[in-house]
Design an enzyme around this catalytic site. Structure first.
Site, PDB file in Angstrom:
ATOM      1  NE  ARG A 212      -3.955   2.770   2.328  1.00 29.92           N
ATOM      2  CZ  ARG A 212      -4.093   3.211   1.397  1.00 29.92           C
ATOM      3  NH1 ARG A 212      -4.492   2.654  -0.063  1.00 29.92           N
ATOM      4  NH2 ARG A 212      -4.786   4.587   1.081  1.00 29.92           N
ATOM      5  CB  SER A 215      -0.693  10.449   0.500  1.00 25.47           C
ATOM      6  OG  SER A 215      -0.390  10.194  -0.454  1.00 25.47           O
ATOM      7  CB  CYS A 217      -3.887  12.014   6.600  1.00 22.90           C
ATOM      8  SG  CYS A 217      -4.860  12.135   6.988  1.00 22.90           S
ATOM      9  CD  GLU A 255      -1.446  15.718   6.044  1.00 27.39           C
ATOM     10  OE1 GLU A 255      -2.637  15.553   6.272  1.00 27.39           O
ATOM     11  OE2 GLU A 255      -0.780  15.114   6.979  1.00 27.39           O
ATOM     12  CG  ASP A 289      -3.402  13.397  -6.034  1.00 25.27           C
ATOM     13  OD1 ASP A 289      -2.475  13.588  -5.798  1.00 25.27           O
ATOM     14  OD2 ASP A 289      -3.767  12.024  -6.272  1.00 25.27           O
ATOM     15  NE  ARG A 291      -1.810  11.389  -3.172  1.00 22.45           N
ATOM     16  CZ  ARG A 291      -2.554  10.561  -2.910  1.00 22.45           C
ATOM     17  NH1 ARG A 291      -2.624  10.526  -1.822  1.00 22.45           N
ATOM     18  NH2 ARG A 291      -3.847  10.761  -3.439  1.00 22.45           N
TER      19      ARG A 291
END
Length: 370
Positions: A212, A215, A217, A255, A289, A291
């Protein structure tokens, strides 16, 4: 170069530029013969802007992202653009860059390569993605104590960080429900931050490894926020791995979908006023997004993983793993618990970003048992 490794000078320039930009000081960007002083629009100080205005001579401009330009009324905009600033007026800058009800007040000009690099510097600095740019000559800034960077180095920085990841520490860290767990810390990946791989149990590296990409949080993982399902996904993934022959969870310092904790809180404020999670980010100038997951694949390769079972609802993560050269043998959904505070958020992820979320299955999971 007396100190440092060969070829490292440009990377050091970028790291210093990130620090300066994040501190609200101007950075000198270079693109061949073109020079520009760039400053965070969010952090612009009145006295400093007055000095920049004298240098600008009417040539300064404000660079905004496609997302913010769409919010201002440029429907379908997919490229950054600039607004001319005959005077560096901070009220006008704030109106165009940050205010909720603002609309375009002038034509949008195309962004140059230097303008786009200024936005990338803002993203790397985790400030709002809006920048003031003042074209200058070498003579005009001679003798000034400015940090300078090549735009090519700014644009290449993320990829170089991903390629230079190194393991700097590892140790067993027994977890509740998963006592056989090891934390492996990597330096690099996103800016000047560290990343962590949590190896649960003894996964068989010769077979597809359950993985997995999670990110960070702060609100959900640590404080149990009801606004998202992140904490549920984190803890339930670790528990599932402990009960199913192990796996690897990568805890990535990204984050707020890569926007940083301060911008995440700004988005939360907007959500409390009725915007959904993606609308709130667009108001702030962010796309769906921000990321990047290339460095996550580098972490997995250094751990000896070549094939994965992706534990995610996000097709972007599956595609990024495959694009980085790892085989995705299968994928598996990771369900959190819906509640009155996060159900709109979950539906938005499904409808706006294509997350593979079965809302009926989620609601059935939350229903009281007979």
């Amino acid at each position: 170069m007396l100190f440092g490794r060969p070829g490292e000078a440009l990377r050091v320039e970028v790291e210093r530029a990130i620090s300066e930009f994040r501190a609200g000081r101007p950075v000198l960007l270079r693109d061949r013969g073109e020079l520009g002083l760039v400053l965070s629009a969010e952090l612009a100080d009145g006295e400093l802007v007055q000095r920049l205005d004298r240098l600008a001579g009417g040539s300064g401009h404000l660079v905004l992202t496609p997302a913010r330009l769409r919010r201002l009324g440029a429907k379908g905009r997919s490229e950054p653009g600039v607004f001319a600033l005959p005077a560096l007026d901070l009220d006008r800058v704030a109106c165009l860059a940050f205010r909720l009800d603002s609309r375009m007040d002038a034509p949008i000009a195309p962004a140059s390569a230097l303008d786009s690099a200024a936005l990338e510097l803002a993203r790397l600095s985790l400030v709002l993605p809006a920048a003031l740019v003042v074209p200058v000559s070498a003579e005009a800034v001679a003798g000034e104590t400015l940090v300078a960077a090549e735009i090519a180095a700014v644009n290449a920085y993320r990829a170089e960080q991903a390629a230079s990841l190194t393991i700097v520490g590892r140790a067993p860290v027994p977890l509740e429900g998963a006592p056989e767990t090891e934390f492996v810390v990597f330096r690099g990946g996103e800016g000047l931050r560290d990343q962590v791989a949590i190896i649960v149990g003894k996964p068989d590296l010769a077979a597809p490894v359950p993985v997995r990409l999670h990110s960070a949080c702060l609100t959900g993982d640590l404080f149990g926020s009801l606004k998202c399902d992140c904490g549920d996904q984190l803890r339930e993934t670790v528990q599932w791995m402990a009960e199913n022959e192990g796996g690897i969870l990568l805890y990535l310092d990204q984050e707020g979908r890569g926007n940083g904790i301060s911008n995440k809180m700004r988005a939360y404020k907007l959500q409390s006023q009725g915007w959904d999670t993606y609308e709130a980010d667009e108001v702030l100038g962010f796309d769906l997004d921000q990321r990047h997951f290339d460095f996550a694949a580098t972490m997995l390769k250094q751990l000896g993983v070549s094939r994965v079972i992706a534990l995610t609802n996000n097709p972007q993560k599956i595609g990024a793993i495959a694009a980085a050269g790892l085989e995705v043998a299968a994928s598996q959904r990771v369900l959190g618990r819906p509640n009155a505070h996060n159900v709109r958020y979950l539906a938005s992820k499904r409808d706006r970003a294509g997350h593979l979320i079965d809302m009926d299955a989620l609601m059935a999971r939350a229903a009281p048992k007979d």
